[in-house]
Each structure stands twice: as C-alpha cells, then as structure tokens.
Design a protein around this motif. Structure first.
Motif, PDB file in Angstrom:
ATOM      1  N   TYR A 467       4.638   3.462   7.317  1.00 19.30           N
ATOM      2  CA  TYR A 467       4.686   2.900   5.963  1.00 19.30           C
ATOM      3  C   TYR A 467       5.914   3.469   5.267  1.00 19.30           C
ATOM      4  O   TYR A 467       6.142   4.689   5.286  1.00 19.30           O
ATOM      5  CB  TYR A 467       3.426   3.253   5.173  1.00 19.30           C
ATOM      6  CG  TYR A 467       3.490   2.791   3.730  1.00 19.30           C
ATOM      7  CD1 TYR A 467       3.226   1.467   3.401  1.00 19.30           C
ATOM      8  CD2 TYR A 467       3.829   3.670   2.703  1.00 19.30           C
ATOM      9  CE1 TYR A 467       3.292   1.027   2.083  1.00 19.30           C
ATOM     10  CE2 TYR A 467       3.899   3.243   1.390  1.00 19.30           C
ATOM     11  CZ  TYR A 467       3.630   1.919   1.084  1.00 19.30           C
ATOM     12  OH  TYR A 467       3.695   1.482  -0.217  1.00 19.30           O
ATOM     13  N   ARG A 468       6.712   2.592   4.659  1.00 22.14           N
ATOM     14  CA  ARG A 468       7.923   3.016   3.981  1.00 22.14           C
ATOM     15  C   ARG A 468       8.076   2.241   2.676  1.00 22.14           C
ATOM     16  O   ARG A 468       7.933   1.023   2.648  1.00 22.14           O
ATOM     17  CB  ARG A 468       9.150   2.785   4.866  1.00 22.14           C
ATOM     18  CG  ARG A 468      10.444   3.306   4.254  1.00 22.14           C
ATOM     19  CD  ARG A 468      11.610   3.131   5.197  1.00 22.14           C
ATOM     20  NE  ARG A 468      11.954   1.725   5.363  1.00 22.14           N
ATOM     21  CZ  ARG A 468      12.847   1.273   6.241  1.00 22.14           C
ATOM     22  NH1 ARG A 468      13.442   2.125   7.049  1.00 22.14           N
ATOM     23  NH2 ARG A 468      13.112  -0.006   6.316  1.00 22.14           N
ATOM     24  N   LYS A 469       8.380   2.961   1.619  1.00 25.70           N
ATOM     25  CA  LYS A 469       8.589   2.334   0.325  1.00 25.70           C
ATOM     26  C   LYS A 469       9.795   2.983  -0.323  1.00 25.70           C
ATOM     27  O   LYS A 469       9.947   4.206  -0.315  1.00 25.70           O
ATOM     28  CB  LYS A 469       7.360   2.505  -0.568  1.00 25.70           C
ATOM     29  CG  LYS A 469       7.492   1.769  -1.904  1.00 25.70           C
ATOM     30  CD  LYS A 469       6.221   1.877  -2.727  1.00 25.70           C
ATOM     31  CE  LYS A 469       6.361   1.096  -4.034  1.00 25.70           C
ATOM     32  NZ  LYS A 469       5.134   1.164  -4.849  1.00 25.70           N
ATOM     33  N   GLU A 487       9.083  -2.556   0.459  1.00 29.16           N
ATOM     34  CA  GLU A 487       7.850  -1.977   0.985  1.00 29.16           C
ATOM     35  C   GLU A 487       7.647  -2.529   2.392  1.00 29.16           C
ATOM     36  O   GLU A 487       7.453  -3.732   2.566  1.00 29.16           O
ATOM     37  CB  GLU A 487       6.651  -2.310   0.097  1.00 29.16           C
ATOM     38  CG  GLU A 487       5.373  -1.633   0.563  1.00 29.16           C
ATOM     39  CD  GLU A 487       4.192  -1.942  -0.351  1.00 29.16           C
ATOM     40  OE1 GLU A 487       3.261  -1.148  -0.413  1.00 29.16           O
ATOM     41  OE2 GLU A 487       4.225  -3.011  -1.006  1.00 29.16           O
ATOM     42  N   TRP A 489       5.754  -2.006   6.240  1.00 31.05           N
ATOM     43  CA  TRP A 489       4.718  -1.319   7.005  1.00 31.05           C
ATOM     44  C   TRP A 489       4.597  -1.928   8.396  1.00 31.05           C
ATOM     45  O   TRP A 489       5.005  -3.072   8.636  1.00 31.05           O
ATOM     46  CB  TRP A 489       3.372  -1.349   6.283  1.00 31.05           C
ATOM     47  CG  TRP A 489       2.892  -2.715   5.863  1.00 31.05           C
ATOM     48  CD1 TRP A 489       3.078  -3.304   4.654  1.00 31.05           C
ATOM     49  CD2 TRP A 489       2.135  -3.641   6.651  1.00 31.05           C
ATOM     50  NE1 TRP A 489       2.500  -4.555   4.629  1.00 31.05           N
ATOM     51  CE2 TRP A 489       1.902  -4.775   5.846  1.00 31.05           C
ATOM     52  CE3 TRP A 489       1.625  -3.624   7.942  1.00 31.05           C
ATOM     53  CZ2 TRP A 489       1.197  -5.878   6.305  1.00 31.05           C
ATOM     54  CZ3 TRP A 489       0.906  -4.717   8.403  1.00 31.05           C
ATOM     55  CH2 TRP A 489       0.700  -5.836   7.584  1.00 31.05           C
ATOM     56  N   TYR A 490       4.068  -1.123   9.281  1.00 31.63           N
ATOM     57  CA  TYR A 490       3.974  -1.508  10.692  1.00 31.63           C
ATOM     58  C   TYR A 490       2.790  -0.776  11.306  1.00 31.63           C
ATOM     59  O   TYR A 490       2.610   0.435  11.101  1.00 31.63           O
ATOM     60  CB  TYR A 490       5.268  -1.138  11.409  1.00 31.63           C
ATOM     61  CG  TYR A 490       5.163  -1.024  12.917  1.00 31.63           C
ATOM     62  CD1 TYR A 490       5.138  -2.154  13.713  1.00 31.63           C
ATOM     63  CD2 TYR A 490       5.104   0.221  13.540  1.00 31.63           C
ATOM     64  CE1 TYR A 490       5.048  -2.045  15.094  1.00 31.63           C
ATOM     65  CE2 TYR A 490       5.024   0.335  14.910  1.00 31.63           C
ATOM     66  CZ  TYR A 490       4.989  -0.800  15.684  1.00 31.63           C
ATOM     67  OH  TYR A 490       4.891  -0.694  17.041  1.00 31.63           O
ATOM     68  N   ARG A 509       3.695  -6.352  11.509  1.00 31.65           N
ATOM     69  CA  ARG A 509       4.759  -5.713  10.743  1.00 31.65           C
ATOM     70  C   ARG A 509       5.192  -6.627   9.606  1.00 31.65           C
ATOM     71  O   ARG A 509       5.172  -7.860   9.726  1.00 31.65           O
ATOM     72  CB  ARG A 509       5.930  -5.333  11.636  1.00 31.65           C
ATOM     73  CG  ARG A 509       6.668  -6.491  12.248  1.00 31.65           C
ATOM     74  CD  ARG A 509       7.947  -6.015  12.923  1.00 31.65           C
ATOM     75  NE  ARG A 509       7.715  -5.189  14.091  1.00 31.65           N
ATOM     76  CZ  ARG A 509       8.219  -3.967  14.261  1.00 31.65           C
ATOM     77  NH1 ARG A 509       8.952  -3.434  13.319  1.00 31.65           N
ATOM     78  NH2 ARG A 509       7.994  -3.296  15.355  1.00 31.65           N
TER      79      ARG A 509
END
Length: 728
Positions: A467-469, A487, A489-490, A509
């Motif tokens: 998860y990346r934001k 935002e 996510w995978y 993803r």
C-alpha cells in the motif's frame, strides 16, 4: 605361590602363581576412572577458524570464463504487442568473469543493440558487478568445511580416540584371560574357601591344619578379589565401549543435522557477531572467524556502469543508474549511489530526445540486517524528467528523506514500512506556502508505503501486499506523475493444496503506472486482476488456467499509447509414452476480453491450439493446428516440423511446412527451417527461418518472414592459464 599348591597338579599351581602376578601388575597399572559421561554440548565448542585474507602479492587480475553472443533478427511484420514492419535488431553481449587478487570475484558485461524500430532505443552499455553470490559460495563452503573439520576433531575424533583406548584396554584383559583359565581357578578357589578339609594334611596336627587353612584362605581371598575386580573392569570396559559407540552415533547424527541447518545460512549469517538464535549460528559465533572474512562478507553490492537501481518504494525503482552503487551491511548499513538516471523502464516507447543528463545521488545509513530486521534513514537528490515533457527532456530538481524499517518474523515473512518527505518546485495552481521543503510535515509532500510478505509453510499460503499513498506535491524517482495525489495498492495470494499438486494464485492492483514514456489508455481507478490455477498430478496431464491482463502498444504520431485488456487462458499438457516412443500433447485455449481498441486485429478474439510431438530415435516430429476467430474473421493454421539430430547432436537440421486458411476462402503455404551446429564445447551457431501468416481485418492473410542468426562463443581463460603454466 605355595598356597595354590593344593591344586591338583604342579602345572595348575604354576599357572595360578602366574595369574596372581599378572593380576597384581595390572591392578597397579590400570587407574581408569568413569570419565566417559562428559556432556556432549560442552565439548562441541569450536574456536580459531580462519580463512585466508586477500594476498596483494598475487596477480591483480585473473580471467575466468567468458561468453560472447551475437544475434541478428528480422521480422517483416509484427502486430503484437505493437504493430510494425521490417523490424531488424542487431545485438551482442559479452560476459567475463574475473578475480581481483584471486579473492574478489567480479563480473563484467557489455551489451549493445541497434534497431530500426521506433519503439526501442539503441543500446551500448557496460556493467561491472561484484559477484557476491560466487564470493559467498566459495568462502561459505570454506567456512563450513573448516568449522565441521574442527568440530569433528573436537568431538567426533575425541570420542573415537576414547573408544580406541577402551578397546586397547579390553584387548589387554583378553590377553591376560587367554593365558589362564580364570573361571576354573575361580571355582576351585571358592571350593577351597568353603571346604576347609580340602586343605588339611592329616599327617599334621589339627592346630597346624587350622593355621595352614587360614593362610591358604587369606591368599585365596586375595586372588579371588583380584579375579572379581578383573571381571568387573572387563564388564566396565564393555559398557564403556557401548556407551561411547552410542555417543559417537549421536555425535555423527548431530553434526550431520548441523550441516543440513548450516546449508540454509548465508555467508553474512555465518560471520555475524549478533546474538543469534539458531544453535548452528551460535556455534559458528564461537568459531572466532577471520576478521577479513567478516569484513568482506558485509559487502552486499558493488556496481559500476549501468545497473538496476532499486532503492525503495518511495525513493527510486524501475530504472537504471549509469554510475556507482555500493551497499555494505554487517551490523551497520551503509549505502551510496551516484550517477545519471537511465529511464529505460520496459524499454518501450523511448524517444532519443529523452537521453538527457539526469544526475542522481543517494545515501543510506542504518543498523540491523537488510535480509532480516533493520532501521535506516536515506536521502536522495537528483534531476527528474517531467512526465508531460519527456520528449523535450525538461527536468526539475528534487530531493527527499526516507525513514524505513523492516521486521522479519523468522518463519512467516516480514513487514516493511517507509515514510518519506520530498522537496521540489510546486507547480500546482494554488501554491500553499511551506509545503515544498523538508521538515514542513504537511500532507502535500509526504508519502507512506507498507509492504507485507507472509509465508505459512504448514498451510502452503503466501501473501504479498503493498500500500502506497503520496501527497500531491510529493516527488521521488519511483513515480513520474507531477502534482497528482496518488493511492496505489497491490495484493497477491498464493495457495498450495493437495500436497502441492494444486497451486492457486490471485492478484489485484490499482494505479499501475510503470512507464512514463507511454500514454495509458485506461482510467487511473481501474483495478487489474490476475487469477491463475495449476494442477500437476504425477503420471497425469497438467492443467493451467489463468485470467491475466495484457498490453497492446500503438504509435500515435510520436507518442506510444498503451491499452490493456484481460485474457482468459487455459492449457493442458501431458508427456507420456506410446510403446517405446516418448510423446507429448498440448492443448491451449485463449480468449481476449474488453479490448478498448476496436481497430486491434485481435479484439475479442478466441483461439485454440493443438500440438503433438513424437520423439523417435533418429528424429523428432511435431504437428500443430490452431484456430483463431472473432466477429470479423476466422483463421486456421497447420504446421508440421521434423528435426534430425546428427553426429551425437553436434548437428541438428529441421524443416517444416505450413498451411493457412482465412475465412474458408484464402489458402497460403509457408515453411520453416533451422540449423544448429555445435562447433566445439560451448560454441554454437544457430540459424532459423520461418515464413508464416498473420491475419488482418481488411487484407486477409499477410506473410510474416522471420529470420534469426545466433553465434555463441565460450572462452575459458583459467584453462588457458593452466596449460601455459604446464608448458602445453
């Protein structure tokens, strides 16, 4: 020995006297105590293991194996993953293994490519990489060999010496027992003691017979005591031999178990001075390994030239760096990267104008083990190409700081988290003060990323999630959008069931933008899904089913556009025997779904392929038939190939015939051929040619000629050096 003269003959008296002397001497010499119960673990302490340090008196550079390959490929027409014609590529690659001071293994790679395709960039790269794997394997085996040799000497060999000592002592007892009939003497002595009349001389008075009996009994008791002590010691030696044999078996089993566990340890783990939990690691910690080995085993990477750059989710990834990269990790973590960024990414859609000098450097400091648990802080600085201005080569200066940490759960995986803040120009319409510098702690230039990787061996489950934001003004070299809040996510799940015969994999993803040089023809909120399942049962056909996204590229003016759509694929494969002939059968089904390009020739196409191969003693025969169709056309292709291996596979010749049918009206004939020559050990020359057909929506079948020439040359400089030294 007069007391034993009461035995029936003088010979027995002499033997009794001899036995008394032997037992007396043995009793005075043998002082063996019960010292064979020492603790096994206390004796398994090893010390003073040393591996040779680099000798600077040795040659600075020694050459090992080398490999040179040159290839030319030509394709008259291509329709996927992009459409083009008369595509030619010329490629070469040279790899060379070298050693510095006969200690540091290094690999040098040079490769180049020239092409006439607008999708690809011409390449000329050089790369020098420290071969950590070879260094680790060589020294790791040396460490383990020295460790277990020392362990064997300290433990197994000591027990074997103890066992040999007991056997020698038992052999001495056997030699004493073989000279005398001890059991018979023992019975006669007991009889003398229990029946006093046997010692009487009736020519003497009763008082003299009593005195005579007392003297004989005392001396008989002494001999009997020596015999009993002799027998007890005999039994003790036999028990000790059995005990040491049991311990020796335990030692060998334990050492073999240590070897199996040690095979899973890296060189860094073997040489680590941390308080490790594994018993083998604790033993190796006590080994006092060479300081030189501990020093050099901490070098994780050393790269010079063009090499992949993956400094983290919030720093830089999916790119290369022309320059220097170095990472060291024993307990402290030190990392440095400096050079020019190379935005090759997927190597598709690069404009020659994008070759702008883009300086970059980063540094990392931390504590812990990168492969286990650690905490580190890093800083990056460089010029970033603007996403909308790639063809013009416009860049902006960005920098940032990242705090990252990882916790590893011994058997179950790890969790890694990153927190980053960047500093960069603010191109947003409404500039908010104080959000472009490091230390402002505003949402606009902050980013977070969490990576979870779990592996449950008992259930056969593996989970990988990200998860990346990032804020609207956060800039790094991992993302290429400018002033866009993101935002992403995978999640991927792998599951094995039925004794690993059935393997399931599913992944989803969102926000998957990985190539800044390509315009994506899909919305940013689309979730891409991947589901696969494979079934493998011994002696049964294997089955694979998948639901997978694929890409199609198109050149619109000077810009490459990417479109993605889903495909359903299924495959059945079986390798079996018919009589004495080995054969294989393959059945492949593919269905394209949801294409956004109506002009794409494979839009919503469905295809079915059947392939049958027979492996005869003197040749191999392969037959295949495929059927491809959608709402506009249907296309069938028949292909039959035969391959002849000659001169013990040093020469292989293959020919084939193809037949194509389009919409049941147009028929075309093609063919194929291949030639492979094994010139010498490791050297190869390959020639392939194929004349096939590709369907088009308007013009029916189109011929597609493909040709490839490949030459591979292997060079073993180490063998040449040995020959020159031997005078050959």
């Amino acid at each position: 020995m007069a007391v034993l003269c009461l035995l029936t003959t003088d010979v027995k008296a002499q033997r009794a006297d001899s036995l008394y002397i032997l037992l007396t001497q043995w009793n005075e010499i043998d002082t063996t105590g019960d010292n064979d119960t020492r603790n096994i673990r206390k004796r398994m302490l090893v010390s003073n293991i040393s591996i040779n340090r680099p000798s600077f008196n040795k040659p600075f550079l020694s050459l090992g194996n080398g490999l040179l390959s040159m290839q030319y490929t030509h394709q008259s027409f291509i329709d996927t993953p992009f459409i083009g014609g008369s595509l030619s590529n010329r490629q070469f690659m040279y790899q060379q293994q070298i050693k510095l001071f006969d200690f540091f293994p290094v690999g040098i790679t040079m490769w180049g490519r020239s092409t006439n395709s607008p999708y690809y960039r011409e390449i000329l790269d050089v790369q020098l990489i420290y071969d950590k794997q070879t260094f680790s394997n060589q020294n790791r085996e040396a460490v383990l060999d020295a460790y277990f040799l020392n362990l064997k000497r300290k433990y197994s060999d000591e027990l074997e010496n103890e066992l040999a000592d007991y056997r020698n002592k038992l052999a001495r007892l056997e030699s004493i027992a073989s000279l005398q009939d001890i059991n018979q003497f023992k019975l006669e002595l007991k009889e003398i003691i229990s029946v006093k009349e046997k010692s009487f001389d009736y020519s003497l008075s009763d008082s003299l017979n009593v005195q005579r009996y007392d003297s004989i009994r005392d001396r008989a008791d002494k001999l009997l005591s020596l015999i009993e002590k002799f027998e007890n010691r005999w039994n003790q030696y036999e028990r000790s031999i059995d005990s040491v044999n049991e311990k020796l078996g335990m030692a060998r089993t334990q050492i073999n178990g240590y070897k199996l566990k040690a095979q899973r340890l890296s060189l860094l783990e073997l040489t680590s001075e941390l308080a490790l939990n594994n018993k083998v690691e604790k033993q190796l910690k006590n080994a006092q390994l060479s300081k030189w080995l501990k020093l050099f085993s901490g070098i994780q990477s050393f790269r010079l030239g063009r090499a992949p750059l993956d400094a983290g989710e919030l720093t830089s990834r999916n790119m290369s760096l022309n320059g220097l990269q170095f990472t060291y990790n024993s307990w402290y973590i030190i990392g440095v990267a400096i050079g020019s960024l190379d935005y090759r990414f997927r190597d598709v859609g690069l404009s020659p104008k994008a070759k702008k000098w883009a300086p970059y450097w980063s540094a990392k400091l931390g504590v812990g083990k990168l492969s286990d648990t650690y905490l580190a802080v890093s800083y990056f600085n460089g010029n970033k190409l603007l996403g909308s201005q790639f063809n013009q080569g416009i860049t902006m200066r960005i920098s940032g700081a990242v705090l990252e940490g990882q916790t590893k759960f011994s058997k179950y995986g790890y969790i890694k988290a990153e927190l980053a803040q960047s500093s960069s120009p603010d191109f947003r319409p409404q500039n908010i003060p104080g959000q472009t510098k490091i230390g402002s702690f505003k949402d606009a230039n902050l980013a977070t990323a969490i990576r979870v990787n779990l592996n449950f061996h008992k259930t056969g489950t593996r989970v990988d999630a990200l998860y990346r934001k990032s804020g609207s003004n956060f800039q790094s070299f991992s993302t290429w959008q400018v002033n866009t809040e993101q935002e992403q996510w995978y999640v991927k799940l792998d599951q094995s069931i039925w004794k690993n015969r059935l393997k399931l994999s599913a992944a989803v993803r969102k926000q998957d933008f990985s190539n800044p040089f390509i315009t994506q023809n899909f919305q940013s909120n689309i979730v891409f899904k991947t589901v696969t399942a494979s079934l493998r049962i011994p002696s049964w056909p294997s089955l694979m089913v998948g639901y997978i996204p694929v890409s199609q590229y198109a050149l619109v003016g000077q810009q490459v556009v990417e479109a993605r759509f889903q495909t359903i694929t299924a495959q059945v494969f079986h390798f079996y025997r018919i009589g004495k002939i080995m054969t294989s059968t393959q059945l492949l089904f593919n269905q394209n779904l949801n294409s956004t390009q109506s002009a794409f020739v494979y839009n919503n196409v469905r295809s079915l392929l059947f392939n049958q191969t027979f492996l005869f003693k003197v040749f191999t025969s392969q037959f295949s038939v495929s059927d491809t169709r959608n709402a506009i056309y249907n296309f069938m292709a028949f292909d039959n190939r035969v391959n002849f291996p000659l001169f013990k596979n040093c020469l292989q010749i293959g020919v084939g015939v193809k037949l194509g049918r389009y919409n049941n009206q147009v028929y075309k004939v093609g063919g194929s051929g291949n030639l492979s020559i094994q010139l010498r050990k490791g050297d190869q020359f390959q020639l392939q040619w194929d004349k096939s057909f590709l369907p088009t929506e308007l013009n029916g079948l189109r011929f597609n000629d493909m040709a490839s020439i490949l030459f591979i040359k292997t060079i073993d400089f180490s063998t040449k050096a040995k020959r020159s030294k031997s005078g050959l």
